[in-house]
Motif scaffolding. Structure first.
Motif, PDB file in Angstrom:
ATOM      1  N   LEU A  30       0.845  -1.193   0.000  1.00 49.53           N
ATOM      2  CA  LEU A  30       0.000   0.000   0.000  1.00 49.53           C
ATOM      3  C   LEU A  30       0.878   1.241   0.000  1.00 49.53           C
ATOM      4  O   LEU A  30       1.759   1.383   0.838  1.00 49.53           O
ATOM      5  CB  LEU A  30      -0.876  -0.020   1.264  1.00 49.53           C
ATOM      6  N   CYS A  31       0.617   2.143  -0.935  1.00 43.98           N
ATOM      7  CA  CYS A  31       1.431   3.350  -1.060  1.00 43.98           C
ATOM      8  C   CYS A  31       0.567   4.591  -0.931  1.00 43.98           C
ATOM      9  O   CYS A  31      -0.538   4.651  -1.468  1.00 43.98           O
ATOM     10  CB  CYS A  31       2.148   3.316  -2.411  1.00 43.98           C
ATOM     11  N   ASP A  32       1.082   5.599  -0.230  1.00 44.38           N
ATOM     12  CA  ASP A  32       0.420   6.895  -0.123  1.00 44.38           C
ATOM     13  C   ASP A  32       1.438   7.896   0.403  1.00 44.38           C
ATOM     14  O   ASP A  32       2.515   7.511   0.870  1.00 44.38           O
ATOM     15  CB  ASP A  32      -0.799   6.823   0.809  1.00 44.38           C
ATOM     16  N   VAL A  33       1.084   9.182   0.333  1.00 40.49           N
ATOM     17  CA  VAL A  33       1.979  10.213   0.857  1.00 40.49           C
ATOM     18  C   VAL A  33       1.519  10.731   2.212  1.00 40.49           C
ATOM     19  O   VAL A  33       2.238  11.483   2.863  1.00 40.49           O
ATOM     20  CB  VAL A  33       2.116  11.408  -0.108  1.00 40.49           C
ATOM     21  N   ARG A  34       0.328  10.330   2.637  1.00 39.60           N
ATOM     22  CA  ARG A  34      -0.221  10.822   3.908  1.00 39.60           C
ATOM     23  C   ARG A  34       0.040   9.783   4.991  1.00 39.60           C
ATOM     24  O   ARG A  34      -0.690   8.811   5.102  1.00 39.60           O
ATOM     25  CB  ARG A  34      -1.713  11.097   3.757  1.00 39.60           C
ATOM     26  N   GLN A  35       1.083   9.992   5.790  1.00 42.89           N
ATOM     27  CA  GLN A  35       1.530   8.963   6.708  1.00 42.89           C
ATOM     28  C   GLN A  35       0.486   8.590   7.743  1.00 42.89           C
ATOM     29  O   GLN A  35       0.302   7.412   8.045  1.00 42.89           O
ATOM     30  CB  GLN A  35       2.822   9.411   7.416  1.00 42.89           C
ATOM     31  N   ASP A  36      -0.221   9.573   8.289  1.00 35.93           N
ATOM     32  CA  ASP A  36      -1.218   9.245   9.303  1.00 35.93           C
ATOM     33  C   ASP A  36      -2.339   8.388   8.724  1.00 35.93           C
ATOM     34  O   ASP A  36      -2.769   7.409   9.332  1.00 35.93           O
ATOM     35  CB  ASP A  36      -1.793  10.525   9.939  1.00 35.93           C
ATOM     36  N   ARG A  37      -2.788   8.740   7.513  1.00 35.13           N
ATOM     37  CA  ARG A  37      -3.829   7.955   6.857  1.00 35.13           C
ATOM     38  C   ARG A  37      -3.297   6.576   6.453  1.00 35.13           C
ATOM     39  O   ARG A  37      -4.018   5.578   6.489  1.00 35.13           O
ATOM     40  CB  ARG A  37      -4.342   8.691   5.614  1.00 35.13           C
ATOM     41  N   LEU A  38      -2.041   6.540   6.049  1.00 39.27           N
ATOM     42  CA  LEU A  38      -1.416   5.272   5.673  1.00 39.27           C
ATOM     43  C   LEU A  38      -1.335   4.327   6.866  1.00 39.27           C
ATOM     44  O   LEU A  38      -1.639   3.129   6.759  1.00 39.27           O
ATOM     45  CB  LEU A  38      -0.021   5.545   5.113  1.00 39.27           C
ATOM     46  N   ASN A  56       5.393   4.899   2.379  1.00 36.22           N
ATOM     47  CA  ASN A  56       5.161   6.311   2.077  1.00 36.22           C
ATOM     48  C   ASN A  56       5.935   6.635   0.806  1.00 36.22           C
ATOM     49  O   ASN A  56       7.164   6.575   0.779  1.00 36.22           O
ATOM     50  CB  ASN A  56       5.637   7.191   3.240  1.00 36.22           C
ATOM     51  N   CYS A  57       5.207   6.971  -0.248  1.00 29.73           N
ATOM     52  CA  CYS A  57       5.848   7.188  -1.541  1.00 29.73           C
ATOM     53  C   CYS A  57       5.115   8.258  -2.328  1.00 29.73           C
ATOM     54  O   CYS A  57       3.894   8.219  -2.467  1.00 29.73           O
ATOM     55  CB  CYS A  57       5.865   5.880  -2.349  1.00 29.73           C
ATOM     56  N   ASP A  58       5.869   9.200  -2.850  1.00 29.63           N
ATOM     57  CA  ASP A  58       5.350  10.242  -3.732  1.00 29.63           C
ATOM     58  C   ASP A  58       5.527   9.745  -5.161  1.00 29.63           C
ATOM     59  O   ASP A  58       6.646   9.581  -5.646  1.00 29.63           O
ATOM     60  CB  ASP A  58       6.135  11.533  -3.506  1.00 29.63           C
ATOM     61  N   VAL A  59       4.422   9.514  -5.868  1.00 29.61           N
ATOM     62  CA  VAL A  59       4.515   8.917  -7.196  1.00 29.61           C
ATOM     63  C   VAL A  59       5.142   9.856  -8.223  1.00 29.61           C
ATOM     64  O   VAL A  59       5.499   9.426  -9.327  1.00 29.61           O
ATOM     65  CB  VAL A  59       3.143   8.429  -7.702  1.00 29.61           C
ATOM     66  N   THR A  60       5.297  11.136  -7.899  1.00 30.08           N
ATOM     67  CA  THR A  60       5.969  12.049  -8.824  1.00 30.08           C
ATOM     68  C   THR A  60       7.487  11.923  -8.769  1.00 30.08           C
ATOM     69  O   THR A  60       8.194  12.500  -9.597  1.00 30.08           O
ATOM     70  CB  THR A  60       5.574  13.517  -8.561  1.00 30.08           C
ATOM     71  N   ASP A  61       7.984  11.161  -7.802  1.00 20.76           N
ATOM     72  CA  ASP A  61       9.417  10.946  -7.616  1.00 20.76           C
ATOM     73  C   ASP A  61       9.783   9.590  -8.221  1.00 20.76           C
ATOM     74  O   ASP A  61       9.473   8.544  -7.655  1.00 20.76           O
ATOM     75  CB  ASP A  61       9.748  10.988  -6.119  1.00 20.76           C
ATOM     76  N   ARG A  62      10.440   9.600  -9.372  1.00 21.17           N
ATOM     77  CA  ARG A  62      10.720   8.348 -10.088  1.00 21.17           C
ATOM     78  C   ARG A  62      11.565   7.384  -9.266  1.00 21.17           C
ATOM     79  O   ARG A  62      11.331   6.165  -9.279  1.00 21.17           O
ATOM     80  CB  ARG A  62      11.402   8.665 -11.420  1.00 21.17           C
ATOM     81  N   GLN A  63      12.544   7.894  -8.558  1.00 18.31           N
ATOM     82  CA  GLN A  63      13.391   7.022  -7.745  1.00 18.31           C
ATOM     83  C   GLN A  63      12.603   6.390  -6.599  1.00 18.31           C
ATOM     84  O   GLN A  63      12.804   5.222  -6.270  1.00 18.31           O
ATOM     85  CB  GLN A  63      14.591   7.810  -7.203  1.00 18.31           C
ATOM     86  N   ALA A  64      11.708   7.164  -6.011  1.00 20.26           N
ATOM     87  CA  ALA A  64      10.867   6.619  -4.938  1.00 20.26           C
ATOM     88  C   ALA A  64       9.939   5.538  -5.478  1.00 20.26           C
ATOM     89  O   ALA A  64       9.699   4.519  -4.812  1.00 20.26           O
ATOM     90  CB  ALA A  64      10.058   7.743  -4.290  1.00 20.26           C
ATOM     91  N   VAL A  65       9.428   5.738  -6.682  1.00 18.94           N
ATOM     92  CA  VAL A  65       8.561   4.731  -7.305  1.00 18.94           C
ATOM     93  C   VAL A  65       9.352   3.468  -7.621  1.00 18.94           C
ATOM     94  O   VAL A  65       8.874   2.350  -7.418  1.00 18.94           O
ATOM     95  CB  VAL A  65       7.892   5.300  -8.577  1.00 18.94           C
ATOM     96  N   ARG A  66      10.587   3.639  -8.068  1.00 16.49           N
ATOM     97  CA  ARG A  66      11.435   2.466  -8.334  1.00 16.49           C
ATOM     98  C   ARG A  66      11.658   1.674  -7.055  1.00 16.49           C
ATOM     99  O   ARG A  66      11.572   0.430  -7.044  1.00 16.49           O
ATOM    100  CB  ARG A  66      12.765   2.924  -8.920  1.00 16.49           C
ATOM    101  N   ALA A  67      11.920   2.377  -5.958  1.00 20.93           N
ATOM    102  CA  ALA A  67      12.107   1.700  -4.674  1.00 20.93           C
ATOM    103  C   ALA A  67      10.818   1.023  -4.226  1.00 20.93           C
ATOM    104  O   ALA A  67      10.843  -0.059  -3.612  1.00 20.93           O
ATOM    105  CB  ALA A  67      12.579   2.708  -3.621  1.00 20.93           C
ATOM    106  N   LEU A  68       9.686   1.637  -4.516  1.00 21.92           N
ATOM    107  CA  LEU A  68       8.390   1.039  -4.187  1.00 21.92           C
ATOM    108  C   LEU A  68       8.215  -0.303  -4.885  1.00 21.92           C
ATOM    109  O   LEU A  68       7.775  -1.289  -4.279  1.00 21.92           O
ATOM    110  CB  LEU A  68       7.270   1.998  -4.594  1.00 21.92           C
ATOM    111  N   PHE A  69       8.571  -0.365  -6.156  1.00 21.60           N
ATOM    112  CA  PHE A  69       8.453  -1.625  -6.892  1.00 21.60           C
ATOM    113  C   PHE A  69       9.450  -2.661  -6.384  1.00 21.60           C
ATOM    114  O   PHE A  69       9.172  -3.868  -6.407  1.00 21.60           O
ATOM    115  CB  PHE A  69       8.614  -1.381  -8.394  1.00 21.60           C
ATOM    116  N   GLN A  70      10.589  -2.219  -5.918  1.00 21.29           N
ATOM    117  CA  GLN A  70      11.547  -3.150  -5.316  1.00 21.29           C
ATOM    118  C   GLN A  70      10.981  -3.755  -4.032  1.00 21.29           C
ATOM    119  O   GLN A  70      11.152  -4.939  -3.760  1.00 21.29           O
ATOM    120  CB  GLN A  70      12.867  -2.426  -5.055  1.00 21.29           C
TER     121      GLN A  70
END
Length: 279
Positions: A30-38, A56-70
């Protein structure tokens, strides 16, 4: 290995509703940028017996998205992505809306394409707004720039939005950004299929979520009243469709957009036809 479903924008609304469904037989990242809601969403899913990893991942950040998929790959066999992360016109300016909805979709889609195994599917959340905006306003010819030069893409998209006054630009940016989501989910189907992947989009209408209600006074409420089904959609109704599209049961479904709007666009189209015929 556990089957894994990755859900962006999963801390509430349609994303969380989808996690509750796919979590019956998948581990969920599960990914989101709102930590309390997450944190709250993670606890709710664990309470239902769902194996969940919250990121916690901002989908506008390509490196963060890559780490999310990892992270998803480490959790098991990634079989589906439901990309529900996005923002509405009331949540920011035109640049913020465009970057979140369009670049966010590009980042998630491209990382999915690069890392997912054969048979996996991605479901992108578009909007009925992509079906309402006149085609001559949509800068479709510039959409492929997203795959070549994101800065130039953003420049062209914001230029397209500048045809309206400043106060209206978030709204047109939303419609254009969701038109991009719809385009991307169609235009990239053959490329995705070369790796054994499916890609589709779903265009919800006015949905009774926190984000959906933000637009109630901006026109969404009036469209609901005039729809063939005159009520707000429920997050669970959208989630069931997302889950189906991502499942093996929809193995022949790719390269298309499904409009699930309670007949809003159908009603608008037919009323326009009748009005034109009577003119």
């Amino acid at each position: 290995m556990s089957a894994v479903s990755l859900i962006t924008g999963g801390a509430g609304g349609m994303g969380l509703a989808t996690a509750k469904i796919v979590g019956r037989d998948h581990a969920v990242v599960l990914c989101d940028v709102r930590q309390d809601r997450l944190d709250a969403a993670e606890a709710a899913l664990k309470g239902l017996g769902v194996a969940v990893t919250a990121v916690n991942c901002d989908v506008t950040d390509r490196q963060a998205v890559r780490a999310l998929f990892q992270t998803a790959a480490a959790a098991g066999d990634l079989t589906s992505v439901i990309h529900a992360a996005g923002v509405s016109p009331s949540m920011g300016d035109a640049e913020y809306v465009m970057r979140t909805n369009a670049i966010g979709t590009l980042n998630v889609g491209e990382e999915f394409h690069a890392s997912a195994g054969g048979g996996a599917a991605i479901v992108n959340v578009a909007s009925m707004a992509a079906h309402i905006l006149p085609a001559e306003i949509i800068p479709t010819a510039k959409f492929p720039l997203a795959l070549q030069d994101t800065d130039q893409f953003m420049t062209e998209m914001l230029a397209a939005c500048s045809i309206v006054p400043e106060e209206a630009r978030s709204g047109i940016s939303y419609a254009v950004s969701k038109s991009f989501v719809r385009w991307y989910s169609v235009a990239q189907a053959e490329r995705f299929n070369a790796r054994g992947l499916r890609i589709v989009s779903v265009s919800p209408g006015s949905v009774d979520t926190e984000m959906g209600r933000l637009e109630e006074s901006a026109g969404a409420g009036a469209m609901v009243v005039d729809a063939a089904v005159p009520r707000w959609g429920r997050a669970e109704e959208m989630a069931e469709l997302f889950a189906f599209c991502a499942s093996d049961r929809a193995g022949y479904l790719t390269g298309t957009d499904i409009l699930n709007d309670g007949g809003v666009v159908a009603s608008i189209t037919e009323r326009s036809r009748v009005a034109a015929a009577g003119a």
